[in-house]
Design an enzyme around this catalytic site. Structure first.
Site, short mmCIF file in Angstrom:
data_model
loop_
_atom_site.label_atom_id
_atom_site.label_comp_id
_atom_site.label_asym_id
_atom_site.label_seq_id
_atom_site.Cartn_x
_atom_site.Cartn_y
_atom_site.Cartn_z
N CYS A 50 0.84 -1.07 0.03
CA CYS A 50 0.05 -0.04 0.04
C CYS A 50 0.94 1.12 -0.05
O CYS A 50 0.45 2.15 -0.47
CB CYS A 50 -0.87 0.02 1.09
SG CYS A 50 -0.06 0.12 2.85
N SER A 109 9.07 1.32 6.95
CA SER A 109 7.58 1.24 6.78
C SER A 109 7.08 2.79 7.20
O SER A 109 7.73 3.41 7.85
CB SER A 109 7.19 0.12 7.52
OG SER A 109 7.44 -1.17 7.23
N GLY A 115 4.77 -5.35 11.27
CA GLY A 115 5.37 -6.81 10.69
C GLY A 115 4.57 -7.33 9.62
O GLY A 115 4.92 -8.35 9.03
N GLY A 194 -9.01 -9.91 2.29
CA GLY A 194 -7.81 -10.22 2.03
C GLY A 194 -6.79 -10.12 3.32
O GLY A 194 -7.36 -10.23 4.56
N MET A 196 -4.92 -7.78 4.73
CA MET A 196 -4.91 -6.43 5.43
C MET A 196 -6.28 -6.60 6.21
O MET A 196 -6.45 -6.10 7.19
CB MET A 196 -4.85 -5.57 4.54
CG MET A 196 -4.61 -4.14 5.63
SD MET A 196 -3.27 -3.92 6.67
CE MET A 196 -2.21 -3.46 5.52
#
Length: 447
Positions: A50, A109, A115, A194, A196
């Site tokens: 993303c 990130s 993680g 999904g 996420m």
């Protein structure tokens, strides 16, 4: 051949560009095929999340590789090359390894230490393997990145430095209140099923929501997710995506991450849901909380202007994470990354000498066999036991002569600048380059 990565992330590009440059899952395989079909690259893998899109390749020409990989990213993202180029970064050889290992540890990130990226790296490797674009380098690199990421999480407190985007997003929605306290007793809607969305559903269930609805295009997948969330006073159920508008007015919190190419919730959809919400349950003290984790976005950005809605999306998460505190454990993780990059480089350099050493030992074995054949002609009366003893003695002599130099050359080859030792060994022993190449590419030798 050398490792090259060309990409863009939340650190190099605004969310509006990242959103347009994201790669749909169905085009990644074709991108990889075109990457290895191009002259500079022999292997390739794509990491698309993303907040990043990166193309990794094993190339034999740096400038040609950068040009080809940049063009491929532009072509498959639909963003023009001239527009995309200012936001692209390039990492080469050890810097490319360092970049991926840092990404795997969560150092790069949006929320430091999260993680979720490990699963995405695993998926990137699986796609490359499925497309047969991952050779020795890509397999070694991505598998080692996964090990480095797991090591960072197990040996340090990097998890305390940050959390998943889901948790971070809910913290932003809670506006300073503990998430568990803010969520307790609420109704939640998760759009998508999904990885996420599954994580979001799990976090919401643990936070104490009383009702959780999973809306997904594939109803069976939503049912499987909901089935694992019952218990502790929670009611979880699945509905088809077409029923989502009817569920939205009843939700206090909605989390969306579908991977759709268009908007899942428009400003009009939300306005209708707010009207239905007010009509059925009266005015609310708190606004409808929306968390959009999709890239490109699922929820219309115009929702920010609607009264009665609080929207947190990737863009607002990026702004909030810029001020997030860094834990001291981040320094420990950086040390791990540095050590692992050095070890990986040494192993890769040492591996380049292996075919030459194998070819040298094969040549020595041929010499032993030829000399034993000559001995048979000169001493035909040798019995089997005598011949075996002589053969073993000659082999021991050859092994002892080759042991120290081959061990030492492997050590030297693993050091920076050690690539030339393979060439020196081939020259000193007059090894046939085709024999060395056959050792390097056993699959081609069998064809």
């Amino acid at each position: 051949m050398s490792l090259l990565v060309v990409g863009l992330s939340h650190r190099s590009a605004p969310v509006s560009v990242l959103e347009r440059a994201s790669l749909a899952p169905e085009v990644r395989g074709k991108l990889l095929q075109d990457a290895v079909g191009a002259e500079p690259a022999s292997e390739a893998a794509v990491l698309s999340t993303c907040n990043r899109t990166e193309l990794y390749a094993d190339v034999d020409k740096f400038h040609a590789g950068v040009a080809e990989l940049s063009s491929l990213l532009a072509r498959y993202s639909g963003v023009g090359l001239e527009e995309l180029t200012p936001y692209l970064y390039v990492h080469y050889e050890d810097r490319a390894v360092h970049h991926l290992f840092s990404v795997a540890c969560g150092l790069d990130s949006m929320v430091v230490g999260e993680g979720q990226i490990l699963g995405q790296i695993k998926d990137a490797l699986a796609v490359a393997q499925d497309q047969h674009t991952a050779g020795r380098l890509m397999n070694d690199l991505f598998q080692q990145a996964l090990r480095v990421g797991k090591r960072a999480h197990s040996e340090t407190g990097i998890d305390r430095a940050g959390q998943s985007l889901v948790t971070f997003g809910l913290e932003q929605l809670a506006a300073g209140r503990p998430v568990a306290e803010w969520m307790r007793g609420r109704r939640a809607l998760v759009i998508g099923a999904g990885s996420m969305s599954s994580l979001a559903a799990t976090v919401l269930a643990r936070a104490g929501v009383t009702e959780l609805v999973i809306a997904n295009r594939t109803l069976e997948r939503a049912r499987r997710l909901a089935a694992g969330l019952h218990g502790g006073g929670l009611t979880a159920r699945a509905v088809p995506a077409r029923d989502m508008p009817a569920e939205l007015p009843h939700a206090d919190v909605a989390v969306s991450c579908t991977g759709a190419t268009g908007l899942v919730l428009t400003a009009g959809d939300l306005a209708a849901a707010l009207a239905a919400r007010a009509g059925s349950r009266g005015p609310r003290e708190e606004p409808m909380a929306l968390l959009d984790l999709a890239m490109p976005r699922d929820i219309d950005a115009a929702a920010h202007r609607l009264e009665g809605v609080r929207l947190v999306d990737i863009e607002s998460l990026a702004e909030a994470s810029a001020d997030a505190p860094m834990a001291a454990d981040v320094d420990k993780v950086r040390g791990i990354v540095a050590d692992e990059v050095a070890a990986f480089g040494a192993a890769q350099r040492a591996a380049t000498i292996t075919p030459t050493v194998v070819a040298l030992r094969a040549m020595a074995a041929d010499v032993v066999a030829a000399e034993m054949a000559r001995l048979d002609g000169r001493l035909p009366g040798l019995d089997a036991k005598q011949r075996a003893e002589i053969t073993q003695t000659v082999r021991r002599v050859v092994d002892k002569l080759l042991h120290a130099p081959t061990v030492r050359v492997k050590q030297l080859a693993g050091e920076p600048g050690g690539a030339g030792y393979a060439d020196a060994l081939r020259e000193l022993f007059d090894l046939d380059p085709q024999t060395v190449a056959a050792v390097s590419n056993p699959e081609q030798e069998r064809q």
